[in-house]
Design an enzyme around this catalytic site. Structure first.
Site, PDB file in Angstrom:
ATOM      1  N   LYS A   1       0.711  -1.239   0.019  1.00  0.00           N
ATOM      2  CA  LYS A   1       0.064  -0.086   0.134  1.00  0.00           C
ATOM      3  C   LYS A   1       0.824   1.175  -0.107  1.00  0.00           C
ATOM      4  O   LYS A   1       0.449   2.289  -0.819  1.00  0.00           O
ATOM      5  CB  LYS A   1      -0.728  -0.153   1.261  1.00  0.00           C
ATOM      6  CG  LYS A   1      -1.618   1.521   1.615  1.00  0.00           C
ATOM      7  CD  LYS A   1      -2.438   1.311   2.552  1.00  0.00           C
ATOM      8  CE  LYS A   1      -1.718   1.491   3.982  1.00  0.00           C
ATOM      9  NZ  LYS A   1      -1.380   2.887   4.080  1.00  0.00           N
TER      10      LYS A   1
ATOM     11  N   ASP B   1      -4.083  12.530  12.759  1.00  0.00           N
ATOM     12  CA  ASP B   1      -4.891  11.116  12.734  1.00  0.00           C
ATOM     13  C   ASP B   1      -4.944  10.599  13.983  1.00  0.00           C
ATOM     14  O   ASP B   1      -4.136  11.048  14.929  1.00  0.00           O
ATOM     15  CB  ASP B   1      -4.842  10.117  11.615  1.00  0.00           C
ATOM     16  CG  ASP B   1      -3.475   9.555  11.295  1.00  0.00           C
ATOM     17  OD1 ASP B   1      -3.018   9.000  10.367  1.00  0.00           O
ATOM     18  OD2 ASP B   1      -2.582   9.632  12.416  1.00  0.00           O
TER      19      ASP B   1
HETATM   20  C1  EPZ Z   1       4.633   6.852   6.098  1.00  0.00           C
HETATM   21  O1  EPZ Z   1       3.727   7.869   6.655  1.00  0.00           O
HETATM   22  C2  EPZ Z   1       3.647   5.461   6.070  1.00  0.00           C
HETATM   23  N1  EPZ Z   1       2.542   6.095   5.373  1.00  0.00           N
HETATM   24  C3  EPZ Z   1       3.182   5.238   7.557  1.00  0.00           C
HETATM   25  O2  EPZ Z   1       2.442   3.980   7.260  1.00  0.00           O
HETATM   26  C4  EPZ Z   1       4.329   4.553   8.293  1.00  0.00           C
HETATM   27  O3  EPZ Z   1       4.221   4.371   9.523  1.00  0.00           O
HETATM   28  C5  EPZ Z   1       5.429   5.903   8.282  1.00  0.00           C
HETATM   29  O4  EPZ Z   1       5.650   6.272   6.749  1.00  0.00           O
HETATM   30  C6  EPZ Z   1       6.794   5.276   8.979  1.00  0.00           C
HETATM   31  O5  EPZ Z   1       7.334   4.276   8.400  1.00  0.00           O
HETATM   32  C7  EPZ Z   1       2.543   6.070   3.981  1.00  0.00           C
HETATM   33  O6  EPZ Z   1       3.387   5.519   3.411  1.00  0.00           O
HETATM   34  C8  EPZ Z   1       1.147   6.357   3.249  1.00  0.00           C
HETATM   35  P1  EPZ Z   1       6.745   9.998   7.867  1.00  0.00           P
HETATM   36  P2  EPZ Z   1       4.477   9.145   6.590  1.00  0.00           P
HETATM   37  O7  EPZ Z   1       6.708  11.271   7.213  1.00  0.00           O
HETATM   38  O8  EPZ Z   1       5.068   9.468   5.337  1.00  0.00           O
HETATM   39  C9  EPZ Z   1       6.935  13.334  11.725  1.00  0.00           C
HETATM   40  C10 EPZ Z   1       0.281   2.593   7.815  1.00  0.00           C
HETATM   41  O9  EPZ Z   1      -0.326   2.086   8.821  1.00  0.00           O
HETATM   42  N2  EPZ Z   1       7.004  14.424  10.595  1.00  0.00           N
HETATM   43  O10 EPZ Z   1       8.180   9.049   8.005  1.00  0.00           O
HETATM   44  O11 EPZ Z   1       3.424  10.158   7.118  1.00  0.00           O
HETATM   45  C11 EPZ Z   1       5.664  12.657  11.499  1.00  0.00           C
HETATM   46  O12 EPZ Z   1       4.647  13.243  12.343  1.00  0.00           O
HETATM   47  C12 EPZ Z   1       0.958   4.183   7.777  1.00  0.00           C
HETATM   48  O13 EPZ Z   1       0.487   2.226   6.430  1.00  0.00           O
HETATM   49  C13 EPZ Z   1       7.337  15.673  10.714  1.00  0.00           C
HETATM   50  O14 EPZ Z   1       7.130  15.788  12.021  1.00  0.00           O
HETATM   51  O15 EPZ Z   1       5.664   9.097   7.898  1.00  0.00           O
HETATM   52  C14 EPZ Z   1       5.976  11.230  12.339  1.00  0.00           C
HETATM   53  O16 EPZ Z   1       5.992  11.431  13.592  1.00  0.00           O
HETATM   54  C15 EPZ Z   1       0.815   4.657   9.469  1.00  0.00           C
HETATM   55  N3  EPZ Z   1       7.354  16.454   9.842  1.00  0.00           N
HETATM   56  C16 EPZ Z   1       7.424  11.235  11.776  1.00  0.00           C
HETATM   57  O17 EPZ Z   1       8.054  12.148  11.252  1.00  0.00           O
HETATM   58  C17 EPZ Z   1       7.351  16.131   8.410  1.00  0.00           C
HETATM   59  O18 EPZ Z   1       7.574  17.071   7.654  1.00  0.00           O
HETATM   60  C18 EPZ Z   1       7.472   9.831  10.666  1.00  0.00           C
HETATM   61  O19 EPZ Z   1       6.484  10.368   9.586  1.00  0.00           O
HETATM   62  C19 EPZ Z   1       7.301  14.949   8.262  1.00  0.00           C
HETATM   63  C20 EPZ Z   1       7.064  13.832   9.298  1.00  0.00           C
END
Ligand code: EPZ
Length: 438
Positions: free
Chosen positions: A26, A130
């Site tokens: 996904k 979320d």
């Molecule tokens: C992706 O989310 C996945 N979703 C998530 O899977 C997965 O948990 C996550 O990566 C980590 O592996 C999709 O690919 C659709 P991040 P993403 O940017 O891209 C913070 C599932 O169940 N952050 O790596 O949103 C953020 O808040 C989902 O399939 C900032 O603060 O994850 C988080 O705490 C859930 N500022 C952390 O970094 C930013 O600009 C990691 O987020 C970007 C992120």
């Protein structure tokens, strides 16, 4: 309201046996579909999973001016069949992603980079937070600004404009964010000059996206490492690309056997994308064999030992498998410490697990879970994809009936989850649950 019902007499009473086939990821397929925006013409993404999110992404691309056909196969009951997304991208896009679609699918934010790169402007609704965390976007926006875009938040939208086109720069991510890495790589492939992005995410889904971009004609070095060098090109071409298998779904099946007992072949799953997970299950007492070319096998016929987990970006223990580790710890032998380092609110699940009689305490981003021989069935609620699926597995280790409400979350990430589980010997069915009192 749709729900899942799980009936069990406790761990090891209904072992899961047989083979499951894992489809495309996904968390890659959705971004590969966004990447199609970078080249006019027909792009085909194959091995896409038959899940809600893929259809929502299709609708979003149509809003942007594409014509999209998502073809999903009709396999036998419970069989997971690879689908494909055929995306016809016009020369002229309509670079505005509406709120009603973005709020249903956080991954919609991945159209931001391609739109700014192709159109020099974009207006994308902010997805908001979320159930697992605030989900900031600061690194996405800071990176686009450093590539020369003027970026502002206006009426709930990210508005980005760069009339003269994006210009290369040296970027640094505060945290190896998956989403920010994807958006900034997709923005940089058409920028003028060579962009270096440091401290990027290294998840297999990132390598998959870079693989597709390279096939489209992008020049990217360092794939799989923590620094990506992207030499901008004038134009990309549409391609056909196969989505990498879903390592989180593969890991879910490994945990399913660990919790319920059984012997399962996870066909199509890539063991080397789950090294730390399979190592931990093996050290806890599960039998893990990874010598098959097309997947791996996990077997368990006794109660496993507890193990600690610390979630980290890849290749660390994936945060998306943390709820499964907690569900397993709830029925394992001993005490486990679970530390969540990626999403600050990902312990909401713990309260639902406690409703099944799990003995656990949470404090900030730590949880201590004392294993019990058996849980007791109860009504619980799925607050997100992974928490929902983990509650179904916990129900397999509980005496009596567990009902999991809001199961639409599970369908967003797991094709035919109930049907596949019941095909493996579990008593899991879809039921209608009364809507909660408003
Ligand atoms: C992706 O989310 C996945 N979703 C998530 O899977 C997965 O948990 C996550 O990566 C980590 O592996 C999709 O690919 C659709 P991040 P993403 O940017 O891209 C913070 C599932 O169940 N952050 O790596 O949103 C953020 O808040 C989902 O399939 C900032 O603060 O994850 C988080 O705490 C859930 N500022 C952390 O970094 C930013 O600009 C990691 O987020 C970007 C992120």
């Amino acid at each position: 309201m749709e729900g899942f019902q799980v009936v069990s007499r406790g761990p090891l009473t209904a072992p899961l046996t047989g083979e499951v086939r894992v489809g495309g990821a996904k968390n890659s397929a959705l971004k590969l579909m966004s990447a199609a925006l970078l080249a006019p013409g027909r792009t085909v993404v194959t091995n896409v999973p038959d899940i809600l999110d893929v259809h929502v992404m299709g609708h979003l691309l149509e809003e942007l001016g594409c014509s999209v056909t998502v073809e999903v196969g009709n396999g036998d009951e419970g069989a997971v069949v690879a689908g494909r997304a055929v995306i016809d991208v016009p020369e002229e896009l309509h670079p505005e992603a509406p709120y009603d679609l973005v709020r249903r699918l956080r991954a919609s934010i991945s159209v931001l980079g391609p739109l700014v790169a192709r159109c020099g402007r974009a207006r994308v609704a902010l997805p908001g937070g979320d159930n697992i965390g605030s989900r900031g976007l600061d690194m996405h926006l800071t990176g686009l600004r450093e590539l020369g875009a003027e970026v502002r938040i206006e009426h709930g939208f990210v508005v980005a404009e760069v009339p003269g086109g994006l210009r290369a720069s040296n970027l640094w991510l505060d945290f190896p964010s998956v989403g920010a890495t994807e958006n900034l790589v997709m923005a940089s492939v058409l920028a003028q000059g060579t962009t270096v992005i440091d401290n990027v995410a290294r998840e297999p889904e990132i390598s998959d996206l870079c693989g597709m971009l390279r096939a489209m004609g992008a020049v990217i070095d360092g794939v799989g490492g923590s620094t990506l060098t992207v030499e901008g090109v004038d134009r990309l071409v549409p391609v056909e690309h196969e989505t990498v298998p879903d390592r989180i779904v593969s890991g879910t099946w490994a945990f399913a056997v660990a919790v319920a007992g059984g012997d399962l072949t996870v066909a199509g799953g890539r063991a080397h994308h789950l090294d730390i997970v399979l190592d931990k299950l093996a050290s806890a007492g599960a039998e893990v064999s990874t010598d098959s070319a097309d997947g791996f096998r996990v077997a368990a016929d006794k109660r496993l030992e507890s193990f600690d987990v610390v979630t980290l970006p890849y290749p660390g223990f994936p945060t998306d498998l943390q709820p499964f580790a907690m569900a397993l710890a709830a029925v394992s032998d001993g005490t486990a410490m679970i530390t969540e380092n990626v999403f600050e609110a990902r312990f909401m699940f713990a309260q639902e697990l406690a409703r099944l009689g799990a003995d656990l305490r949470t404090d900030g981003h730590h949880a201590v879970v004392r294993g019990r021989p058996v849980l007791s069935g109860a009504p619980v609620v799925a607050h997100d994809i992974r928490a929902g699926a983990a509650l179904v597995l916990a129900g397999l280790a509980a005496e009596g009936t567990t009902t999991v409400a809001e199961s639409h979350h599970i369908d967003r990430g797991y094709p035919s989850f109930a049907e596949v589980l019941s095909g493996l010997g579990a008593d899991v069915t879809r039921i209608d649950l009364p809507d909660p009192e408003r």
